[in-house]
Design an enzyme around this catalytic site. Structure first.
Site, PDB file in Angstrom:
ATOM      1  N   ASP A  36      -7.635   6.048   5.141  1.00 21.54           N
ATOM      2  CA  ASP A  36      -7.705   4.824   5.943  1.00 21.54           C
ATOM      3  C   ASP A  36      -8.931   4.682   6.835  1.00 21.54           C
ATOM      4  O   ASP A  36      -8.970   3.774   7.658  1.00 21.54           O
ATOM      5  CB  ASP A  36      -6.468   4.738   6.842  1.00 21.54           C
ATOM      6  CG  ASP A  36      -5.221   4.449   6.043  1.00 21.54           C
ATOM      7  OD1 ASP A  36      -5.354   4.184   4.851  1.00 21.54           O
ATOM      8  OD2 ASP A  36      -4.134   4.490   6.623  1.00 21.54           O
ATOM      9  N   HIS A  45       1.475   3.715   7.239  1.00 22.90           N
ATOM     10  CA  HIS A  45       0.923   4.651   6.262  1.00 22.90           C
ATOM     11  C   HIS A  45       1.338   6.078   6.595  1.00 22.90           C
ATOM     12  O   HIS A  45       1.886   6.362   7.652  1.00 22.90           O
ATOM     13  CB  HIS A  45      -0.603   4.553   6.221  1.00 22.90           C
ATOM     14  CG  HIS A  45      -1.100   3.406   5.390  1.00 22.90           C
ATOM     15  ND1 HIS A  45      -2.416   3.043   5.345  1.00 22.90           N
ATOM     16  CD2 HIS A  45      -0.453   2.540   4.581  1.00 22.90           C
ATOM     17  CE1 HIS A  45      -2.550   1.998   4.550  1.00 22.90           C
ATOM     18  NE2 HIS A  45      -1.379   1.668   4.077  1.00 22.90           N
ATOM     19  N   SER A  98       0.802  -1.220   0.000  1.00 27.40           N
ATOM     20  CA  SER A  98       0.000   0.000   0.000  1.00 27.40           C
ATOM     21  C   SER A  98       0.838   1.275   0.000  1.00 27.40           C
ATOM     22  O   SER A  98       0.310   2.355  -0.177  1.00 27.40           O
ATOM     23  CB  SER A  98      -0.937   0.007   1.205  1.00 27.40           C
ATOM     24  OG  SER A  98      -0.197   0.031   2.390  1.00 27.40           O
TER      25      SER A  98
END
Lengths: 168, 188
Positions: free
Chosen positions: A123, A96, A57
């Protein structure tokens, strides 16, 4: 006959000595690995100072199998930081980037929203049900360093059944 | 005396050590690279400014972005992640940082560009729900007018951040303030 028995005896004691020294050196390796790990935890202030990237990701920045070094400094988290966070009910932490941040007046509490660089959406769907923001205590650390490919060792160890059978 | 496994072990240990030293060296050399980034970002238009049902202000903008990040690239740079964020203070929050647009620059050739974009992420404020009750003749009236809207007439700072992601080693983050912008008083 006596000569032969003597040399056999000395050979056997050498074997025992060798076995002992091997055991000691193995112990030293294990102990030093533990020392390094605990030392890193102390220095970085993060409870897991080294993490392996498992998903894509954050591609093309981080690929599966890359290693990240985390740091948990006193500096507050800011937009653009790459953080590793835990979500209640998810066993594996997520790496992230922070895209939104609101820091309260006075208390300094933060509301954080993250997003994977290559994900189309933020998210919010990854968080626990009803959770809109991450707070400081969800954050395990901030990524400061990067080492490619090395994490494949652990991925292969944990995911390939044959290797797991042999070594673990 | 020195068996094959023993030799292999020495060789692997040495090469891993050498690789480690090289990685550290590459990362250390990176920190000597002083980059001078030139950037200009301005708000061309407010496309939408409204209040969401939950009381949060929401703004959609068109931005003109021109950046030159070529100097941030070294031989150890995998990519540069660049983004434009707004920063402002409200009665509730000492700092609000909201990313509006981001982009991944894969190599030096693409590090100088000018583009016009609408914001990829909406500028959504976090309204201060400071509902102050006061009674007038047994009627409770919730006063949320004062604190509901934070963005009307607000002056916001636009900041360009860049994050140099290396092939190996330490990651480098930096930012410059590029401009400020006053959000209009009236909703559209």
């Amino acid at each position: 006959m006596g000569l032969f028995g003597d040399s056999l005896h000395s050979l056997r004691s050498l074997e025992i000595r060798q076995a002992f020294s091997q055991a000691v050196s193995l112990g030293i390796i294990v102990a030093s690995a533990l020392i390094i790990w605990k030392g890193l935890i102390c220095v970085t202030g993060s409870e897991s100072p080294v993490v392996v990237v498992l998903s894509g990701s954050m591609e093309p920045g981080f690929k599966r199998g890359d290693i990240l070094f985390l740091h948990m400094s006193k500096d507050p988290i800011r937009a653009g930081d790459i953080v590793v966070y835990n979500v209640d009910g998810r066993p594996i932490p997520i790496v992230h980037r922070v895209i939104k941040l609101h820091e309260r007046q006075g208390t300094g509490e933060v509301d954080i929203l993250t997003k994977g660089d290559s994900n189309p959406k933020d998210d919010k769907l990854l968080y626990a049900r009803g959770q809109l923001w991450l707070q400081q205590d969800h954050i395990l650390g901030r990524a400061v360093g990067f080492l490619p490919y090395v994490g494949w060792v652990t991925i292969i160890m944990t995911e390939m059944p044959i290797v797991k059978f042999r070594f673990g | 005396m020195h068996s094959f496994v023993y030799r292999l072990n020495t060789l692997v240990t040495f090469s891993v050590l050498l690789l480690g030293v090289l990685c550290a060296g590459a990362s250390i050399l990176d920190s000597f690279n002083s980059h001078s980034v030139r950037a200009h970002v301005e708000v061309l238009k407010v496309n939408r400014f409204r209040r969401q049902l939950n009381g949060n202000d929401e703004v959609a903008l068109t931005l003109n972005i021109s950046v030159d990040l070529q100097s941030a690239f070294t031989w150890n740079t995998k990519q540069v992640f660049v983004f434009v964020a707004v920063e402002y203070e409200t009665p509730k929050n000492a700092l609000n940082q909201i990313s509006l647009w981001d982009h991944i620059i894969p190599d030096k050739e693409h590090a100088k560009f000018e583009t016009q974009v609408t914001n990829k992420y909406l500028l959504i404020d976090q309204a201060s729900f400071l509902r102050i009750p006061f009674c007038i003749k047994n009627l409770i009236i919730w006063n949320m007018k004062e604190h509901g809207s934070n963005l009307r007439g607000k002056k916001i700072e636009l900041v360009l951040h860049w994050h140099v992601m290396p092939k190996t080693g330490r990651m480098i983050q930096d930012k410059i303030g590029v401009s400020s912008f006053q959000i209009p008083e009236a909703y559209t």
